[in-house]
Design an enzyme around this catalytic site. Sequence first.
Site, short mmCIF file in Angstrom:
data_model
loop_
_atom_site.label_atom_id
_atom_site.label_comp_id
_atom_site.label_asym_id
_atom_site.label_seq_id
_atom_site.Cartn_x
_atom_site.Cartn_y
_atom_site.Cartn_z
N CYS A 112 0.86 -1.19 0.00
CA CYS A 112 0.00 0.00 0.00
C CYS A 112 0.89 1.24 0.00
O CYS A 112 1.94 1.25 0.63
CB CYS A 112 -0.89 -0.01 1.24
SG CYS A 112 -2.11 1.32 1.25
N CYS A 116 -0.10 4.54 6.48
CA CYS A 116 -0.75 4.88 7.76
C CYS A 116 0.12 4.34 8.91
O CYS A 116 0.59 3.20 8.84
CB CYS A 116 -2.14 4.29 7.83
SG CYS A 116 -3.20 4.85 6.48
FE1 SF4 Z 1 -3.07 1.28 3.33
FE2 SF4 Z 1 -3.65 2.81 5.44
FE3 SF4 Z 1 -5.44 0.98 4.59
FE4 SF4 Z 1 -3.15 0.21 5.78
S1 SF4 Z 1 -4.84 1.37 6.70
S2 SF4 Z 1 -4.03 -0.65 3.93
S3 SF4 Z 1 -1.69 1.77 5.02
S4 SF4 Z 1 -4.69 2.80 3.48
#
Ligand code: SF4
Length: 363
Positions: A112, A116
């Site tokens: 991803c 985050c």
């Molecule tokens: Fe991506 Fe944030 Fe979702 Fe994790 S929480 S998969 S880092 S968007």
Amino acid sequence: MSKTNLKALNKNELSEFVKKHGLPDYRVKQLIHWIYEKKVDSIKDITELSGTLREKLSDVAYISNLQLLNRQTSSDGTEKFLFGLEDGESIESVLIPDEDRLTLCISSQVGCTMGCGFCLTGKIGFKRNLMAFEIVDQIIAVNKVKSEKLKVKNSESKIPPLRPPLLKGGARGVTNIVFMGMGEPLLNFDNVVEALRRITEFLGFSRRRITLSTCGIAPKIPELYKKAPHVNLAISLNAATNNVRDLLMPVNKKYPIETIISACKKIPLSPQHEITFEYVMLDGLNDSPDDAKRLVKLLKNIPSKVNLIPFNPYDGGKLKRPSDDKVLTFQKILIGGDITVFIRKSKGQDILAACGQLKARYK
Ligand code: SF4
Ligand code: SAH
């Protein structure tokens, strides 16, 4: 010349393929039936076609399959699957049993880009988007595992895989789909929309049984509703102020809370349809009674419910989950503000299968 992967074709492309090879149009329906309902591994297994036709098609085409690299079972029955893709990348999917449902949490990207702070997937970086067929194939593969048509050699299961219980209503396979695995689905928009189309049309899932979770790519939210109406939407809000959200989710600098909320207000929700707001609870960061009161204000006039997800820890992370008392106090304030709220019990933590714990590195 490289062979055509039949699973990679959408309905129109299958039509063209069939035409190009001099076959009548009804073959499209037949191929869809054998690939998606019968879940055959290869063209050779499509016994409804004559041997000669199977051979002819096998010369120019094939059916790809996810490779099951690992399967782990948690003490609570949750299962995590590690799948290998054709280019050697890998992804994880998680199957969560409940009384009357079998929910499959699927990935939309390898890794991803969003980074985050509380999410392990965000820490491994980004490799690539999944193709529509790779998204759909997670469902096909897991159903094959459940019917014992797909096996892994080196299972690390803590308990031996059990024959899946017959669910209320008689189903043994996946009943619900959530896009909450690895990746941000709205950043792989076209493939995700095409996957949704195939999940409903080819696999027969009702849109009401599908939930897509996004970190809040605001402009894509109304667009998703145009392309795939009635799919349930979950927004990972995770904070009630921009200061805290900026800190936790870098995407908030681009699409701050008010932008996401106004995108949600633009969606023409049908009656009884609501938006889910997910709120990962982090000790001392976003779990105060004031945060709860702010959340009540933010969600005013949006048909919504809130899922509180006490943070799922992973090795090397510094963040902590709040005490149960704090979570309950937070919940009470939301209830007082007339908001439907659930505390999500995170399943599969002992095998790193809970929200935010997926990383798909094959050891
Ligand atoms: Fe991506 Fe944030 Fe979702 Fe994790 S929480 S998969 S880092 S968007
Ligand atoms: N990218 C999408 C979908 C995948 S993440 C999204 O962010 O919504 C799925 C859910 O897991 C999100 O709600 C996210 O906030 C939550 N999550 C991520 N890491 C977590 C963790 N360590 N503990 C609890 N929930 C987490």
